[in-house]
Write a protein that holds these residues in place. Sequence first.
Motif, PDB file in Angstrom:
ATOM      1  N   LYS A 180     -11.081  10.871  77.521  1.00  0.00           N
ATOM      2  CA  LYS A 180     -12.111  11.887  77.768  1.00  0.00           C
ATOM      3  C   LYS A 180     -13.146  11.852  76.649  1.00  0.00           C
ATOM      4  O   LYS A 180     -14.352  11.863  76.896  1.00  0.00           O
ATOM      5  CB  LYS A 180     -11.486  13.279  77.875  1.00  0.00           C
ATOM      6  N   LYS A 181     -12.649  11.776  75.409  1.00  0.00           N
ATOM      7  CA  LYS A 181     -13.544  11.755  74.251  1.00  0.00           C
ATOM      8  C   LYS A 181     -14.467  10.532  74.295  1.00  0.00           C
ATOM      9  O   LYS A 181     -15.648  10.621  73.952  1.00  0.00           O
ATOM     10  CB  LYS A 181     -12.693  11.730  72.970  1.00  0.00           C
ATOM     11  N   ALA A 182     -13.917   9.417  74.721  1.00  0.00           N
ATOM     12  CA  ALA A 182     -14.707   8.176  74.755  1.00  0.00           C
ATOM     13  C   ALA A 182     -15.578   8.087  76.008  1.00  0.00           C
ATOM     14  O   ALA A 182     -16.397   7.176  76.135  1.00  0.00           O
ATOM     15  CB  ALA A 182     -13.770   6.977  74.686  1.00  0.00           C
ATOM     16  N   GLY A 183     -15.384   9.000  76.936  1.00  0.00           N
ATOM     17  CA  GLY A 183     -16.154   8.973  78.189  1.00  0.00           C
ATOM     18  C   GLY A 183     -15.785   7.811  79.096  1.00  0.00           C
ATOM     19  O   GLY A 183     -16.624   7.261  79.797  1.00  0.00           O
ATOM     20  N   VAL A 184     -14.490   7.421  79.072  1.00  0.00           N
ATOM     21  CA  VAL A 184     -14.083   6.275  79.888  1.00  0.00           C
ATOM     22  C   VAL A 184     -12.993   6.638  80.912  1.00  0.00           C
ATOM     23  O   VAL A 184     -12.374   5.751  81.485  1.00  0.00           O
ATOM     24  CB  VAL A 184     -13.592   5.105  78.998  1.00  0.00           C
ATOM     25  N   ALA A 185     -12.766   7.933  81.131  1.00  0.00           N
ATOM     26  CA  ALA A 185     -11.736   8.333  82.092  1.00  0.00           C
ATOM     27  C   ALA A 185     -12.195   7.992  83.511  1.00  0.00           C
ATOM     28  O   ALA A 185     -13.253   8.447  83.943  1.00  0.00           O
ATOM     29  CB  ALA A 185     -11.468   9.831  81.964  1.00  0.00           C
ATOM     30  N   PRO A 186     -11.430   7.177  84.248  1.00  0.00           N
ATOM     31  CA  PRO A 186     -11.861   6.772  85.595  1.00  0.00           C
ATOM     32  C   PRO A 186     -11.841   7.933  86.596  1.00  0.00           C
ATOM     33  O   PRO A 186     -10.878   8.680  86.653  1.00  0.00           O
ATOM     34  CB  PRO A 186     -10.863   5.685  85.986  1.00  0.00           C
ATOM     35  N   PHE A 563      -5.238  -2.790  78.774  1.00  0.00           N
ATOM     36  CA  PHE A 563      -4.251  -2.748  77.676  1.00  0.00           C
ATOM     37  C   PHE A 563      -4.932  -2.178  76.430  1.00  0.00           C
ATOM     38  O   PHE A 563      -4.428  -1.250  75.807  1.00  0.00           O
ATOM     39  CB  PHE A 563      -3.734  -4.158  77.376  1.00  0.00           C
ATOM     40  N   VAL A 564      -6.082  -2.774  76.086  1.00  0.00           N
ATOM     41  CA  VAL A 564      -6.812  -2.323  74.900  1.00  0.00           C
ATOM     42  C   VAL A 564      -7.157  -0.837  75.032  1.00  0.00           C
ATOM     43  O   VAL A 564      -6.958  -0.048  74.104  1.00  0.00           O
ATOM     44  CB  VAL A 564      -8.096  -3.177  74.711  1.00  0.00           C
ATOM     45  N   ALA A 565      -7.640  -0.449  76.216  1.00  0.00           N
ATOM     46  CA  ALA A 565      -8.054   0.939  76.425  1.00  0.00           C
ATOM     47  C   ALA A 565      -6.862   1.892  76.525  1.00  0.00           C
ATOM     48  O   ALA A 565      -7.026   3.102  76.505  1.00  0.00           O
ATOM     49  CB  ALA A 565      -8.912   1.038  77.684  1.00  0.00           C
ATOM     50  N   SER A 566      -5.662   1.320  76.623  1.00  0.00           N
ATOM     51  CA  SER A 566      -4.464   2.160  76.586  1.00  0.00           C
ATOM     52  C   SER A 566      -3.919   2.251  75.171  1.00  0.00           C
ATOM     53  O   SER A 566      -2.850   2.823  74.941  1.00  0.00           O
ATOM     54  CB  SER A 566      -3.387   1.602  77.532  1.00  0.00           C
ATOM     55  N   GLY A 567      -4.645   1.620  74.220  1.00  0.00           N
ATOM     56  CA  GLY A 567      -4.262   1.727  72.807  1.00  0.00           C
ATOM     57  C   GLY A 567      -3.448   0.558  72.297  1.00  0.00           C
ATOM     58  O   GLY A 567      -2.724   0.699  71.311  1.00  0.00           O
ATOM     59  N   ILE A 568      -3.563  -0.591  72.958  1.00  0.00           N
ATOM     60  CA  ILE A 568      -2.703  -1.730  72.600  1.00  0.00           C
ATOM     61  C   ILE A 568      -3.546  -2.864  71.994  1.00  0.00           C
ATOM     62  O   ILE A 568      -4.557  -3.276  72.586  1.00  0.00           O
ATOM     63  CB  ILE A 568      -1.934  -2.232  73.851  1.00  0.00           C
ATOM     64  N   TYR A 569      -3.120  -3.363  70.846  1.00  0.00           N
ATOM     65  CA  TYR A 569      -3.771  -4.525  70.222  1.00  0.00           C
ATOM     66  C   TYR A 569      -3.387  -5.749  71.059  1.00  0.00           C
ATOM     67  O   TYR A 569      -2.199  -6.031  71.255  1.00  0.00           O
ATOM     68  CB  TYR A 569      -3.268  -4.669  68.782  1.00  0.00           C
ATOM     69  N   THR A 570      -4.379  -6.465  71.576  1.00  0.00           N
ATOM     70  CA  THR A 570      -4.110  -7.457  72.613  1.00  0.00           C
ATOM     71  C   THR A 570      -4.662  -8.835  72.260  1.00  0.00           C
ATOM     72  O   THR A 570      -5.845  -8.980  71.946  1.00  0.00           O
ATOM     73  CB  THR A 570      -4.705  -6.971  73.961  1.00  0.00           C
ATOM     74  N   HIS A 571      -3.791  -9.809  72.354  1.00  0.00           N
ATOM     75  CA  HIS A 571      -4.147 -11.194  72.037  1.00  0.00           C
ATOM     76  C   HIS A 571      -4.645 -11.929  73.283  1.00  0.00           C
ATOM     77  O   HIS A 571      -4.131 -11.733  74.380  1.00  0.00           O
ATOM     78  CB  HIS A 571      -2.877 -11.901  71.494  1.00  0.00           C
ATOM     79  N   LEU A 572      -5.646 -12.779  73.089  1.00  0.00           N
ATOM     80  CA  LEU A 572      -6.093 -13.682  74.148  1.00  0.00           C
ATOM     81  C   LEU A 572      -5.934 -15.117  73.649  1.00  0.00           C
ATOM     82  O   LEU A 572      -6.399 -15.446  72.553  1.00  0.00           O
ATOM     83  CB  LEU A 572      -7.567 -13.445  74.491  1.00  0.00           C
ATOM     84  N   GLY A 573      -5.289 -15.954  74.454  1.00  0.00           N
ATOM     85  CA  GLY A 573      -5.058 -17.342  74.044  1.00  0.00           C
ATOM     86  C   GLY A 573      -6.196 -18.277  74.404  1.00  0.00           C
ATOM     87  O   GLY A 573      -6.147 -19.464  74.086  1.00  0.00           O
ATOM     88  N   VAL A 596     -10.775   3.612  71.235  1.00  0.00           N
ATOM     89  CA  VAL A 596      -9.621   3.729  72.142  1.00  0.00           C
ATOM     90  C   VAL A 596      -8.280   3.394  71.475  1.00  0.00           C
ATOM     91  O   VAL A 596      -7.225   3.437  72.104  1.00  0.00           O
ATOM     92  CB  VAL A 596      -9.797   2.836  73.408  1.00  0.00           C
ATOM     93  N   GLY A 597      -8.317   3.005  70.203  1.00  0.00           N
ATOM     94  CA  GLY A 597      -7.066   2.756  69.480  1.00  0.00           C
ATOM     95  C   GLY A 597      -6.478   1.378  69.698  1.00  0.00           C
ATOM     96  O   GLY A 597      -5.369   1.092  69.234  1.00  0.00           O
ATOM     97  N   GLY A 598      -7.192   0.521  70.406  1.00  0.00           N
ATOM     98  CA  GLY A 598      -6.734  -0.863  70.600  1.00  0.00           C
ATOM     99  C   GLY A 598      -7.933  -1.785  70.545  1.00  0.00           C
ATOM    100  O   GLY A 598      -9.081  -1.322  70.583  1.00  0.00           O
ATOM    101  N   ALA A 599      -7.679  -3.085  70.434  1.00  0.00           N
ATOM    102  CA  ALA A 599      -8.783  -4.058  70.413  1.00  0.00           C
ATOM    103  C   ALA A 599      -8.220  -5.427  70.773  1.00  0.00           C
ATOM    104  O   ALA A 599      -6.997  -5.590  70.891  1.00  0.00           O
ATOM    105  CB  ALA A 599      -9.435  -4.093  69.032  1.00  0.00           C
ATOM    106  N   PHE A 600      -9.120  -6.387  70.974  1.00  0.00           N
ATOM    107  CA  PHE A 600      -8.704  -7.761  71.271  1.00  0.00           C
ATOM    108  C   PHE A 600      -8.695  -8.598  70.005  1.00  0.00           C
ATOM    109  O   PHE A 600      -9.466  -8.349  69.074  1.00  0.00           O
ATOM    110  CB  PHE A 600      -9.728  -8.424  72.212  1.00  0.00           C
ATOM    111  N   PHE A 601      -7.860  -9.627  69.996  1.00  0.00           N
ATOM    112  CA  PHE A 601      -8.094 -10.735  69.066  1.00  0.00           C
ATOM    113  C   PHE A 601      -7.842 -12.037  69.816  1.00  0.00           C
ATOM    114  O   PHE A 601      -7.018 -12.092  70.732  1.00  0.00           O
ATOM    115  CB  PHE A 601      -7.253 -10.613  67.788  1.00  0.00           C
ATOM    116  N   VAL A 602      -8.589 -13.055  69.429  1.00  0.00           N
ATOM    117  CA  VAL A 602      -8.483 -14.348  70.110  1.00  0.00           C
ATOM    118  C   VAL A 602      -7.838 -15.335  69.156  1.00  0.00           C
ATOM    119  O   VAL A 602      -8.244 -15.445  67.997  1.00  0.00           O
ATOM    120  CB  VAL A 602      -9.884 -14.858  70.535  1.00  0.00           C
TER     121      VAL A 602
END
Length: 626
Positions: A180-186, A563-573, A596-602
């Motif tokens: 809600k705070k981030a304005g991304v609630a579907p 995943f990221v928007a659910s707060g999970i640090y997420t790897h991309l191969g 959102v408490g998560g982000a990507f890393f490659v």
Amino acid sequence: MAKNWKPEDKSIDLATQEMIRKAENDGVETVWDRLEEQQPQCGYGQLGICCRNCLSGPCRIDPFGEGPQKGVCGATADTIVARNLARMIAAGAAAHSDHGRHVVIAMHEYLEGKANYPIKDEKKLIDVAKKLGIEVENRKIEDIAKDVVNVAFGDFSKQDESLIRFADSYASEKRKEVWKKAGVAPRNIDREIVEIMHRTHIGVDHEPLSLIAQGIRAALGDGWGGSLIATEFQDILFGTPRIGKSEANLGVLDEKKVNIVLHGHEPVLSEKIVDAAMDPELIEYAKSKGAEGINVVGMCCTGLEILMRRNVPIAGNWLQQELAIVTGAVEAMVVDVQCIMPSLVDVARCYHTKIIDTSPIATFPGAIHIKFYEDRADEIAKEIVKTAIDNFPNRVKEKVRIPKHKSVAIGGFSVEAILELLGGSLAPLEEAIKSGKIRGVAGIVGCNNPKIKHNYNHVTIVNELIKNDVLVIGTGCWATACAEYGIFLPEYAENAGEGLKSVCKSLNIPPALNMGSCVDCSRMLVLADMIARDLGVDISDLPLVGSATEPMTEKAVSIGTYFVASGIYTHLGAVPPILGSKEVVSILTEKAFDVVGGAFFVEPDPVKAAKVMIEYIEEKRKALGI
Ligand code: BF8
């Protein structure tokens, strides 16, 4: 033309290598040949800096800063990259969510008396209804089901600004607050996808941050909406998966039987074909054609759906679909939607295999079209099985070679099955995490990608993680890779660290758990959410990481994003097409953490990626004081 690559360069899997060689001998072109032909691939496309969104284009931005820095309309690289990324998310979310819609429609048709999809799992229906706040006491199952269907339809159609009801009912207050705070609630599963198409039309939204925020909103509408609905309704209609044993790899094909490969994603059809293939009349008919019986096997996510619920063997993951036909032993490959290569028809021309397309929305030139409609499901399933049987006498013996390789695999780890295993609550798992026997959990998803050695990243990252006492859960083509490699056997826990090994031994489970198809990533969200609630924290506080180790599809982009928007640090191969914009890269890999408490890393190297994931898990443990 001689290839300048060897099968061993393309896959770690022996059955796959063997069939690549056979394809070459049979003069059959495969996905790896076509990738080679595409070299060098377009550099603008790889960076995401080409735009085809209007007829004054196509435009491209010069990445070296010497040529044009704006498209004809004035769009910068940042705008173009963000728009392209948002459209990828939209396509991925649309695929999952439309799948979800189809399952809801099947249940609706049943309740209207128009289709034969009886409710198999009444307990799951009641559990879902309760979560949604629907009254269940002293009510008929059909009435409860009607209400659940209406909530799902509402999430596809409501026009107010409130959060969709599935997400509202399943996600914790803490997580909803973040959205809600981030304005991304579907607000509506379809609307968020449409809004991406609107915003990315020429002359609408040009701000990378707001374009990505809308991408996140659509992705959340997928993970906590469309995909979750697909999973829950499939469990209600076809049964919630329970732990069971099956087999995986091309060796599951049977030389003596009529082989039917079910490929695609939606169990609404494949469940019916599994039933039809058990029909004594059809088995007798197969025998009358010289076969010993009918062997139904899966491919890709449809394969995982029927493996999870019916223990049907799975012949392979995405990069193995052409190779199943190359065995020369497949009478019919039945396809529905998503991840199905149009080249299957060309491969099949070299053998006797019939490609049967079944979805009204997915037609393959050169295939046999037996379209599937819910109201005639049983009849159509039988017709398809009969078509396969009729093709058995056309098999050319000299062309048949089925690799011996296959592995036994334990699957069926729905959240419900995990709870059952643990005696009704997640407490034993949470205790193991707190005590450090299990350092953390990694959720892995998705795909193969011919640019990455088939199954190498999947298997390597699991080995690295379990060695360091990280429990791995996952779905999609990752799950098939693990199944093929023997990772889904309890004895594979011997390769885990002492802590994880002791937990696996006491529960008699493998160190990595198959949670199903790609839409079942929702199961991982539900599990993460339950652990977070039990520990009184947000998902982003947990020692939890995500990974798409061999990502390929737009669906994987949507999954990674939710995943990221659910707060999970997420790897991309593999690197997504975003490197043309420093701003977009910075939003996705850094700024997202704050929002959102998560982000990507490659990280293309799975060993290095696992190291980053383990370090992150340790940081989270420290912050939690465990
Ligand atoms: O949904 S893992 S290649 S088969 S997208 Fe496709 Fe990727 Fe495989 Fe299933 Ni998921």
